[in-house]
Design an enzyme around this catalytic site. Sequence first.
Site, PDB file in Angstrom:
ATOM      1  N   TYR A   1     -33.991 -81.681  10.969  1.00  0.00           N
ATOM      2  CA  TYR A   1     -33.965 -81.766  12.432  1.00  0.00           C
ATOM      3  C   TYR A   1     -32.786 -80.967  12.983  1.00  0.00           C
ATOM      4  O   TYR A   1     -32.928 -80.160  13.907  1.00  0.00           O
ATOM      5  CB  TYR A   1     -33.876 -83.235  12.873  1.00  0.00           C
TER       6      TYR A   1
ATOM      7  N   THR B   1     -43.413 -87.783  28.212  1.00  0.00           N
ATOM      8  CA  THR B   1     -43.673 -89.169  27.785  1.00  0.00           C
ATOM      9  C   THR B   1     -42.500 -89.766  27.003  1.00  0.00           C
ATOM     10  O   THR B   1     -42.535 -90.931  26.622  1.00  0.00           O
ATOM     11  CB  THR B   1     -44.946 -89.237  26.903  1.00  0.00           C
TER      12      THR B   1
ATOM     13  N   SER C   1     -28.657 -80.576  20.472  1.00  0.00           N
ATOM     14  CA  SER C   1     -28.215 -81.882  19.984  1.00  0.00           C
ATOM     15  C   SER C   1     -26.898 -81.824  19.215  1.00  0.00           C
ATOM     16  O   SER C   1     -26.613 -80.852  18.506  1.00  0.00           O
ATOM     17  CB  SER C   1     -29.310 -82.429  19.061  1.00  0.00           C
TER      18      SER C   1
ATOM     19  N   ALA D   1     -39.852 -82.549  21.327  1.00  0.00           N
ATOM     20  CA  ALA D   1     -39.386 -82.279  19.966  1.00  0.00           C
ATOM     21  C   ALA D   1     -39.906 -83.371  19.046  1.00  0.00           C
ATOM     22  O   ALA D   1     -40.274 -84.455  19.504  1.00  0.00           O
ATOM     23  CB  ALA D   1     -37.852 -82.290  19.909  1.00  0.00           C
TER      24      ALA D   1
ATOM     25  N   LYS E   1     -32.780 -77.661  15.400  1.00  0.00           N
ATOM     26  CA  LYS E   1     -32.107 -77.612  16.704  1.00  0.00           C
ATOM     27  C   LYS E   1     -31.124 -76.436  16.785  1.00  0.00           C
ATOM     28  O   LYS E   1     -30.913 -75.875  17.864  1.00  0.00           O
ATOM     29  CB  LYS E   1     -31.384 -78.930  16.982  1.00  0.00           C
TER      30      LYS E   1
ATOM     31  N   GLU F   1     -26.478 -83.283  16.617  1.00  0.00           N
ATOM     32  CA  GLU F   1     -26.839 -83.205  15.192  1.00  0.00           C
ATOM     33  C   GLU F   1     -26.575 -81.809  14.636  1.00  0.00           C
ATOM     34  O   GLU F   1     -26.473 -81.629  13.429  1.00  0.00           O
ATOM     35  CB  GLU F   1     -28.315 -83.566  15.001  1.00  0.00           C
TER      36      GLU F   1
ATOM     37  N   HIS G   1     -27.857 -90.453  23.379  1.00  0.00           N
ATOM     38  CA  HIS G   1     -27.958 -91.219  24.623  1.00  0.00           C
ATOM     39  C   HIS G   1     -29.157 -92.147  24.520  1.00  0.00           C
ATOM     40  O   HIS G   1     -30.213 -91.790  24.014  1.00  0.00           O
ATOM     41  CB  HIS G   1     -28.030 -90.297  25.849  1.00  0.00           C
TER      42      HIS G   1
HETATM   43  P1  NAP Z   1     -38.343 -88.686  22.439  1.00  0.00           P
HETATM   44  O1  NAP Z   1     -38.291 -89.971  23.192  1.00  0.00           O
HETATM   45  O2  NAP Z   1     -38.626 -88.702  20.984  1.00  0.00           O
HETATM   46  O3  NAP Z   1     -39.419 -87.753  23.174  1.00  0.00           O
HETATM   47  C1  NAP Z   1     -39.898 -86.594  22.582  1.00  0.00           C
HETATM   48  C2  NAP Z   1     -41.035 -86.057  23.427  1.00  0.00           C
HETATM   49  O4  NAP Z   1     -41.556 -84.870  22.812  1.00  0.00           O
HETATM   50  C3  NAP Z   1     -42.229 -87.021  23.584  1.00  0.00           C
HETATM   51  O5  NAP Z   1     -42.692 -86.942  24.898  1.00  0.00           O
HETATM   52  C4  NAP Z   1     -43.255 -86.437  22.620  1.00  0.00           C
HETATM   53  O6  NAP Z   1     -44.583 -86.736  22.946  1.00  0.00           O
HETATM   54  C5  NAP Z   1     -42.973 -84.951  22.826  1.00  0.00           C
HETATM   55  N1  NAP Z   1     -43.564 -84.099  21.783  1.00  0.00           N
HETATM   56  C6  NAP Z   1     -43.425 -84.225  20.442  1.00  0.00           C
HETATM   57  N2  NAP Z   1     -44.109 -83.255  19.825  1.00  0.00           N
HETATM   58  C7  NAP Z   1     -44.700 -82.489  20.782  1.00  0.00           C
HETATM   59  C8  NAP Z   1     -45.533 -81.353  20.764  1.00  0.00           C
HETATM   60  N3  NAP Z   1     -45.936 -80.792  19.624  1.00  0.00           N
HETATM   61  N4  NAP Z   1     -45.944 -80.823  21.942  1.00  0.00           N
HETATM   62  C9  NAP Z   1     -45.564 -81.399  23.121  1.00  0.00           C
HETATM   63  N5  NAP Z   1     -44.790 -82.503  23.195  1.00  0.00           N
HETATM   64  C10 NAP Z   1     -44.360 -83.034  22.038  1.00  0.00           C
HETATM   65  O7  NAP Z   1     -36.968 -87.877  22.631  1.00  0.00           O
HETATM   66  P2  NAP Z   1     -35.798 -88.076  23.728  1.00  0.00           P
HETATM   67  O8  NAP Z   1     -34.821 -89.060  23.191  1.00  0.00           O
HETATM   68  O9  NAP Z   1     -36.397 -88.257  25.055  1.00  0.00           O
HETATM   69  O10 NAP Z   1     -35.081 -86.666  23.628  1.00  0.00           O
HETATM   70  C11 NAP Z   1     -35.495 -85.567  24.437  1.00  0.00           C
HETATM   71  C12 NAP Z   1     -35.046 -84.270  23.790  1.00  0.00           C
HETATM   72  O11 NAP Z   1     -33.633 -84.277  23.646  1.00  0.00           O
HETATM   73  C13 NAP Z   1     -35.585 -84.032  22.385  1.00  0.00           C
HETATM   74  O12 NAP Z   1     -35.769 -82.649  22.242  1.00  0.00           O
HETATM   75  C14 NAP Z   1     -34.480 -84.511  21.470  1.00  0.00           C
HETATM   76  O13 NAP Z   1     -34.557 -83.852  20.225  1.00  0.00           O
HETATM   77  C15 NAP Z   1     -33.268 -84.080  22.278  1.00  0.00           C
HETATM   78  N6  NAP Z   1     -32.059 -84.865  22.092  1.00  0.00           N
HETATM   79  C16 NAP Z   1     -32.091 -86.209  22.225  1.00  0.00           C
HETATM   80  C17 NAP Z   1     -30.924 -86.933  22.110  1.00  0.00           C
HETATM   81  C18 NAP Z   1     -30.908 -88.427  22.284  1.00  0.00           C
HETATM   82  O14 NAP Z   1     -29.900 -89.044  21.923  1.00  0.00           O
HETATM   83  N7  NAP Z   1     -31.931 -89.022  22.884  1.00  0.00           N
HETATM   84  C19 NAP Z   1     -29.709 -86.265  21.877  1.00  0.00           C
HETATM   85  C20 NAP Z   1     -29.716 -84.868  21.772  1.00  0.00           C
HETATM   86  C21 NAP Z   1     -30.892 -84.174  21.902  1.00  0.00           C
HETATM   87  P3  NAP Z   1     -45.339 -88.077  22.368  1.00  0.00           P
HETATM   88  O15 NAP Z   1     -44.990 -89.169  23.328  1.00  0.00           O
HETATM   89  O16 NAP Z   1     -46.745 -87.664  22.388  1.00  0.00           O
HETATM   90  O17 NAP Z   1     -44.798 -88.333  20.994  1.00  0.00           O
HETATM   91  O1  F7E Z   2     -29.255 -93.120  13.960  1.00  0.00           O
HETATM   92  C1  F7E Z   2     -27.509 -95.192  11.370  1.00  0.00           C
HETATM   93  C2  F7E Z   2     -28.057 -93.852  10.907  1.00  0.00           C
HETATM   94  O2  F7E Z   2     -31.695 -92.814  14.282  1.00  0.00           O
HETATM   95  C3  F7E Z   2     -27.907 -93.282  14.319  1.00  0.00           C
HETATM   96  C4  F7E Z   2     -31.821 -88.683  17.986  1.00  0.00           C
HETATM   97  O3  F7E Z   2     -32.038 -88.891  19.360  1.00  0.00           O
HETATM   98  O4  F7E Z   2     -29.441 -88.699  18.257  1.00  0.00           O
HETATM   99  C5  F7E Z   2     -30.512 -89.319  17.571  1.00  0.00           C
HETATM  100  O5  F7E Z   2     -30.371 -89.152  16.173  1.00  0.00           O
HETATM  101  C6  F7E Z   2     -27.085 -93.712  13.115  1.00  0.00           C
HETATM  102  C7  F7E Z   2     -27.348 -92.897  11.843  1.00  0.00           C
HETATM  103  O6  F7E Z   2     -30.056 -91.579  15.776  1.00  0.00           O
HETATM  104  C8  F7E Z   2     -30.130 -97.607  10.778  1.00  0.00           C
HETATM  105  O7  F7E Z   2     -27.753 -93.637   9.532  1.00  0.00           O
HETATM  106  C9  F7E Z   2     -28.017 -97.434  10.367  1.00  0.00           C
HETATM  107  O8  F7E Z   2     -26.124 -92.529  11.275  1.00  0.00           O
HETATM  108  O9  F7E Z   2     -30.370 -93.963  16.090  1.00  0.00           O
HETATM  109  P1  F7E Z   2     -30.425 -92.919  15.045  1.00  0.00           P
HETATM  110  P2  F7E Z   2     -29.554 -90.150  15.250  1.00  0.00           P
HETATM  111  O10 F7E Z   2     -29.979 -89.894  13.852  1.00  0.00           O
HETATM  112  O11 F7E Z   2     -28.118 -90.056  15.552  1.00  0.00           O
HETATM  113  C10 F7E Z   2     -29.304 -87.300  18.042  1.00  0.00           C
HETATM  114  C11 F7E Z   2     -28.146 -86.789  18.882  1.00  0.00           C
HETATM  115  C12 F7E Z   2     -30.566 -86.568  18.250  1.00  0.00           C
HETATM  116  O12 F7E Z   2     -30.561 -85.407  18.667  1.00  0.00           O
HETATM  117  C13 F7E Z   2     -31.806 -87.191  17.709  1.00  0.00           C
HETATM  118  O13 F7E Z   2     -32.965 -86.626  18.301  1.00  0.00           O
HETATM  119  O14 F7E Z   2     -27.437 -95.052  12.780  1.00  0.00           O
HETATM  120  N1  F7E Z   2     -28.389 -96.308  11.032  1.00  0.00           N
HETATM  121  N2  F7E Z   2     -29.070 -98.244  10.190  1.00  0.00           N
HETATM  122  C14 F7E Z   2     -29.701 -96.394  11.303  1.00  0.00           C
HETATM  123  N3  F7E Z   2     -30.520 -95.565  11.973  1.00  0.00           N
HETATM  124  C15 F7E Z   2     -31.814 -95.926  12.109  1.00  0.00           C
HETATM  125  N4  F7E Z   2     -32.651 -95.121  12.789  1.00  0.00           N
HETATM  126  N5  F7E Z   2     -32.284 -97.103  11.589  1.00  0.00           N
HETATM  127  C16 F7E Z   2     -31.497 -97.989  10.913  1.00  0.00           C
HETATM  128  O15 F7E Z   2     -31.940 -99.030  10.456  1.00  0.00           O
END
Ligand code: NAP
Ligand code: F7E
Length: 319
Positions: free
Chosen positions: A147, A10, A123, A80, A151, A125, A177
């Site tokens: 977080y 989802t 990630s 996650a 990871k 992160e 992304h």
């Molecule tokens: P997302 O939109 O937050 O999706 C997270 C998914 O995990 C949702 O489907 C959520 O379900 C599900 N989930 C949360 N807790 C769960 C549980 N206890 N059991 C089963 N499912 C659960 O994240 P995303 O951006 O698609 O990212 C996908 C993965 O890549 C994550 O592991 C994230 O940490 C990692 N990641 C993301 C990025 C990025 O920039 N997007 C970068 C690096 C790594 P619900 O809909 O019910 O909440």
């Molecule tokens: O923040 C700054 C904030 O929450 C990016 C997740 O997918 O990518 C994501 O994590 C930056 C940070 O993403 C606001 O301080 C400023 O420096 O969009 P974000 P994230 O923390 O980088 C990584 C790779 C993952 O793995 C994670 O799952 O933006 N920032 N002002 C803000 N951020 C938020 N959220 N809101 C603000 O108002």
Amino acid sequence: MPTALITGITGQDGSYLAELLLSKNYKVVGVARRSSTVTNERINHLLDDITVVQGDLHDQGSLLSLIEEYEPTEVYNLAAQSFVPTSWNQPALTGDITAIGVTRILEAIRFVNPRIRFYQASSSEMFGKVLEVPQKEDTPFYPRSPYGVAKVYGHWITVNYRESFNMFATSGILFNHESPRRGLEFVTRKISDGVAKIKLGLTKELRLGNLEAQRDWGFAGDYVEAMWRMLQQDIPESYVIGMGETHAVREFCEIAFGHVDLDYKEFVVQDERFYRPAEVDLLISDPTKARTELGWEPAVGFKELVTMMVDADLERLKR
Ligand code: NAP
Ligand code: F7E
């Protein structure tokens, strides 16, 4: 027909990955946790073509029985607690899902069929207070949030199962992304949604945190292709996936507001509430290994990503 099981179906990446695998003629089984309201917004258009089943990364039994029943050839663990600020408020829950959850799914695979190919969503992160610029596969980790710490555990347990049990367990170290399907709390979508609301006269300001924070942002649709390619290799490895360039939040605002002929300085208000207890430093990827070994090339550049997101939010809000 190969079968792929996707946790986090989802979520943003789950929806794009499902589309990609369907286009490659996979049978797609998506794992969704039970909730009192259905959260199928991102996959509604796919529901006739995929099978959505209930399961939870907290629950070992549910993972075991799903893998037994559906016999996947590939498992993508995308589930996650993925929002970094929430990880300071709910660190134990974040650890239980984002770290230990990985062990639960690896255990389920090991017991049922250790030949299943496994992808772990690691990630950037994990690099946090970066020890090297740009970051590549062997750059040491220094996570800066619960977080990021979770990871790091998920990454190393994946590497450990690969080495201990000879499992095909890969880890994709993905930099940020984004897409029109990104959650509204993440900064890029918060900006694109805010710009669209301001343009349409629905609100007057956008409150953000640190505008100088920098990220290596790419398009989620491109990144799921890299996930799939990792599982098609002969040898399971870890890969860094990113654009190899970094941009400040301020720059994202400039382009997003500029796209609809507005000046971000008139609307963006910096708000202490959105600052973090600890920030990550200069996150910038070196994706050379993915480009040479996987032949992975992203199609969408930074500016195109920003304008795509603003246009999508304008469309949605007009509707
Ligand atoms: P997302 O939109 O937050 O999706 C997270 C998914 O995990 C949702 O489907 C959520 O379900 C599900 N989930 C949360 N807790 C769960 C549980 N206890 N059991 C089963 N499912 C659960 O994240 P995303 O951006 O698609 O990212 C996908 C993965 O890549 C994550 O592991 C994230 O940490 C990692 N990641 C993301 C990025 C990025 O920039 N997007 C970068 C690096 C790594 P619900 O809909 O019910 O909440
Ligand atoms: O923040 C700054 C904030 O929450 C990016 C997740 O997918 O990518 C994501 O994590 C930056 C940070 O993403 C606001 O301080 C400023 O420096 O969009 P974000 P994230 O923390 O980088 C990584 C790779 C993952 O793995 C994670 O799952 O933006 N920032 N002002 C803000 N951020 C938020 N959220 N809101 C603000 O108002």
